[in-house]
Design a protein around this motif. Sequence first.
Motif, PDB file in Angstrom:
ATOM      1  N   ALA A  32       0.794  -1.232   0.000  1.00  0.00           N
ATOM      2  CA  ALA A  32       0.000   0.000   0.000  1.00  0.00           C
ATOM      3  C   ALA A  32       0.823   1.278   0.000  1.00  0.00           C
ATOM      4  CB  ALA A  32      -0.939  -0.004   1.212  1.00  0.00           C
ATOM      5  N   CYS A  33       2.050   1.214   0.493  1.00  0.00           N
ATOM      6  CA  CYS A  33       2.921   2.394   0.567  1.00  0.00           C
ATOM      7  C   CYS A  33       2.159   3.521   1.276  1.00  0.00           C
ATOM      8  CB  CYS A  33       3.386   2.780  -0.833  1.00  0.00           C
ATOM      9  SG  CYS A  33       4.737   3.985  -0.855  1.00  0.00           S
ATOM     10  N   LEU A  34       2.010   4.673   0.636  1.00  0.00           N
ATOM     11  CA  LEU A  34       1.297   5.809   1.239  1.00  0.00           C
ATOM     12  C   LEU A  34      -0.083   6.020   0.615  1.00  0.00           C
ATOM     13  CD1 LEU A  34       4.304   8.268   1.567  1.00  0.00           C
ATOM     14  CD2 LEU A  34       3.072   7.181   3.447  1.00  0.00           C
ATOM     15  N   GLY A  35      -0.553   5.032  -0.121  1.00  0.00           N
ATOM     16  CA  GLY A  35      -1.917   5.081  -0.625  1.00  0.00           C
ATOM     17  C   GLY A  35      -2.165   6.082  -1.735  1.00  0.00           C
ATOM     18  N   GLY A  36      -1.220   6.219  -2.655  1.00  0.00           N
ATOM     19  CA  GLY A  36      -1.440   7.113  -3.788  1.00  0.00           C
ATOM     20  C   GLY A  36      -2.667   6.717  -4.577  1.00  0.00           C
ATOM     21  N   ASN A  37      -2.804   5.433  -4.847  1.00  0.00           N
ATOM     22  CA  ASN A  37      -3.954   4.921  -5.599  1.00  0.00           C
ATOM     23  C   ASN A  37      -5.260   5.113  -4.829  1.00  0.00           C
ATOM     24  OD1 ASN A  37      -3.044   3.000  -3.681  1.00  0.00           O
ATOM     25  ND2 ASN A  37      -4.114   1.354  -4.723  1.00  0.00           N
ATOM     26  N   ARG A  38      -5.209   5.054  -3.519  1.00  0.00           N
ATOM     27  CA  ARG A  38      -6.386   5.024  -2.655  1.00  0.00           C
ATOM     28  C   ARG A  38      -6.940   6.420  -2.334  1.00  0.00           C
ATOM     29  NH1 ARG A  38      -9.801   6.031   0.548  1.00  0.00           N
ATOM     30  NH2 ARG A  38     -10.358   5.041   2.517  1.00  0.00           N
ATOM     31  N   TYR A  39      -6.185   7.471  -2.582  1.00  0.00           N
ATOM     32  CA  TYR A  39      -6.467   8.816  -2.062  1.00  0.00           C
ATOM     33  C   TYR A  39      -7.882   9.311  -2.354  1.00  0.00           C
ATOM     34  CZ  TYR A  39      -5.665  13.775  -1.047  1.00  0.00           C
ATOM     35  OH  TYR A  39      -5.753  15.039  -0.546  1.00  0.00           O
ATOM     36  N   GLU A  91       7.250  -0.587   8.266  1.00  0.00           N
ATOM     37  CA  GLU A  91       6.482  -0.130   9.423  1.00  0.00           C
ATOM     38  C   GLU A  91       6.288   1.384   9.427  1.00  0.00           C
ATOM     39  OE1 GLU A  91       7.951  -1.612  13.118  1.00  0.00           O
ATOM     40  OE2 GLU A  91       7.904  -3.709  12.485  1.00  0.00           O
ATOM     41  N   GLU A  92       7.284   2.117   8.980  1.00  0.00           N
ATOM     42  CA  GLU A  92       7.178   3.576   8.941  1.00  0.00           C
ATOM     43  C   GLU A  92       6.125   4.006   7.918  1.00  0.00           C
ATOM     44  OE1 GLU A  92       8.329   7.716   9.646  1.00  0.00           O
ATOM     45  OE2 GLU A  92       8.363   5.853  10.800  1.00  0.00           O
ATOM     46  N   LEU A  93       6.138   3.392   6.739  1.00  0.00           N
ATOM     47  CA  LEU A  93       5.119   3.699   5.742  1.00  0.00           C
ATOM     48  C   LEU A  93       3.721   3.315   6.239  1.00  0.00           C
ATOM     49  CD1 LEU A  93       6.806   2.608   2.377  1.00  0.00           C
ATOM     50  CD2 LEU A  93       6.266   4.939   3.102  1.00  0.00           C
ATOM     51  N   LYS A 142       2.668   3.235   9.306  1.00  0.00           N
ATOM     52  CA  LYS A 142       2.254   4.220  10.312  1.00  0.00           C
ATOM     53  C   LYS A 142       1.734   5.492   9.638  1.00  0.00           C
ATOM     54  CE  LYS A 142       5.103   7.044  12.237  1.00  0.00           C
ATOM     55  NZ  LYS A 142       6.211   7.696  12.964  1.00  0.00           N
ATOM     56  N   LEU A 143       2.446   5.959   8.619  1.00  0.00           N
ATOM     57  CA  LEU A 143       2.039   7.176   7.912  1.00  0.00           C
ATOM     58  C   LEU A 143       0.770   6.956   7.102  1.00  0.00           C
ATOM     59  CD1 LEU A 143       5.554   8.437   6.735  1.00  0.00           C
ATOM     60  CD2 LEU A 143       4.168   9.340   8.612  1.00  0.00           C
ATOM     61  N   TYR A 144       0.622   5.777   6.520  1.00  0.00           N
ATOM     62  CA  TYR A 144      -0.610   5.441   5.807  1.00  0.00           C
ATOM     63  C   TYR A 144      -1.797   5.520   6.773  1.00  0.00           C
ATOM     64  CZ  TYR A 144      -3.984   2.802   2.965  1.00  0.00           C
ATOM     65  OH  TYR A 144      -5.098   2.409   2.253  1.00  0.00           O
ATOM     66  N   GLN A 145      -1.620   4.948   7.963  1.00  0.00           N
ATOM     67  CA  GLN A 145      -2.715   4.960   8.946  1.00  0.00           C
ATOM     68  C   GLN A 145      -3.091   6.380   9.357  1.00  0.00           C
ATOM     69  OE1 GLN A 145      -4.350   1.765  10.851  1.00  0.00           O
ATOM     70  NE2 GLN A 145      -5.580   3.468  10.074  1.00  0.00           N
ATOM     71  N   GLU A 146      -2.099   7.255   9.473  1.00  0.00           N
ATOM     72  CA  GLU A 146      -2.371   8.656   9.784  1.00  0.00           C
ATOM     73  C   GLU A 146      -3.161   9.314   8.649  1.00  0.00           C
ATOM     74  OE1 GLU A 146       1.340  10.573  10.502  1.00  0.00           O
ATOM     75  OE2 GLU A 146       1.741   9.486  12.368  1.00  0.00           O
ATOM     76  N   ARG A 147      -2.818   8.944   7.428  1.00  0.00           N
ATOM     77  CA  ARG A 147      -3.456   9.550   6.260  1.00  0.00           C
ATOM     78  C   ARG A 147      -4.876   9.036   6.058  1.00  0.00           C
ATOM     79  NH1 ARG A 147      -1.171   9.558  -0.016  1.00  0.00           N
ATOM     80  NH2 ARG A 147      -1.942  11.645  -0.528  1.00  0.00           N
ATOM     81  N   PHE A 186       6.091  14.312   2.018  1.00  0.00           N
ATOM     82  CA  PHE A 186       6.996  13.158   2.063  1.00  0.00           C
ATOM     83  C   PHE A 186       8.124  13.329   3.074  1.00  0.00           C
ATOM     84  CE2 PHE A 186       5.029  12.798  -2.132  1.00  0.00           C
ATOM     85  CZ  PHE A 186       4.675  11.461  -2.139  1.00  0.00           C
ATOM     86  N   TYR A 187       8.325  14.538   3.555  1.00  0.00           N
ATOM     87  CA  TYR A 187       9.366  14.766   4.561  1.00  0.00           C
ATOM     88  C   TYR A 187       8.992  14.141   5.909  1.00  0.00           C
ATOM     89  CZ  TYR A 187      11.483  17.954   1.220  1.00  0.00           C
ATOM     90  OH  TYR A 187      12.070  18.491   0.091  1.00  0.00           O
ATOM     91  N   LYS A 188       7.750  13.713   6.069  1.00  0.00           N
ATOM     92  CA  LYS A 188       7.344  13.008   7.284  1.00  0.00           C
ATOM     93  C   LYS A 188       8.016  11.640   7.386  1.00  0.00           C
ATOM     94  CE  LYS A 188       2.630  14.878   7.791  1.00  0.00           C
ATOM     95  NZ  LYS A 188       1.189  14.497   7.811  1.00  0.00           N
ATOM     96  N   TYR A 189       8.375  11.084   6.240  1.00  0.00           N
ATOM     97  CA  TYR A 189       8.943   9.738   6.231  1.00  0.00           C
ATOM     98  C   TYR A 189      10.365   9.744   6.774  1.00  0.00           C
ATOM     99  CZ  TYR A 189      10.610   5.191   4.619  1.00  0.00           C
ATOM    100  OH  TYR A 189      11.156   3.923   4.564  1.00  0.00           O
ATOM    101  N   LYS A 190      10.610   8.953   7.821  1.00  0.00           N
ATOM    102  CA  LYS A 190      11.935   8.885   8.467  1.00  0.00           C
ATOM    103  C   LYS A 190      12.542   7.481   8.357  1.00  0.00           C
ATOM    104  CE  LYS A 190      11.074  13.058  10.032  1.00  0.00           C
ATOM    105  NZ  LYS A 190      11.695  14.252   9.393  1.00  0.00           N
TER     106      LYS A 190
END
Length: 217
Positions: A8-15, A32-34, A36-41, A173-177
């Motif tokens: 799913a990555c960051l859900g570009g397709n899902r937006y 895991e980092e992606l 977490k960010l997907y869940q926030e989005r 994308f700067y949120k990604y660490k």
Amino acid sequence: MKILNLYACLGGNRYKWDEVTNVEVTAVEWDEELAKLYQERFPNDTVIVADAHQYLLDHYKEFDFIWSSPPCPTHSKVRMTQKTTEAFTPLYPDMKLYQEIIFLDNHFDGKYVVENVTPYYEPLINANKRGRHLYWTNFNLPSTLNERSQGKGLMNGVTNEISKWCEFHNYDFYKYKGKQRRDKIARNLVDYEAGKTILETAIGIIKKQNVKQTELF
């Protein structure tokens, strides 16, 4: 509609899926980092950190629509442009891509999309080419997916590339660490307009099929 969004990555397709219909999305992501960010989005989605390839095998019967975007680096033309450099390491193409296409085509009763880059070799299974992506589906795609043209100009390492991808995808994308390169993540996201058009197309076909079945009775 119950949807499985694999890799799913960051859900570009899902937006923009929520603009199409009421969706219940399960997203599977190994990073895991992606995840977490997907869940926030997308706080209403179910996000699972797992091997997407295995999750598909174990859970495909639970969904109406499946989108899979397996890792593309071993198939990519871009990677092969580095073939003559000293740092280049040859790799086998990851055949999980074709395993999933064959599996879904023969075992899944719903609609599916498998998305990847245009490979450096002739695709082993015929696909629909739209923009710089290939799509394997069990329904007909429209000739255009309404992809935004400005995304093409960002693939050539422009100045302030990350900032421009942030604007294009409407995401910071700067949120990604994590350990992956931010530009790689941004480049690999599907244009959300394409994601919306594909889901709209699948739903339109499902509705027509349901009407035909109702008329039979």
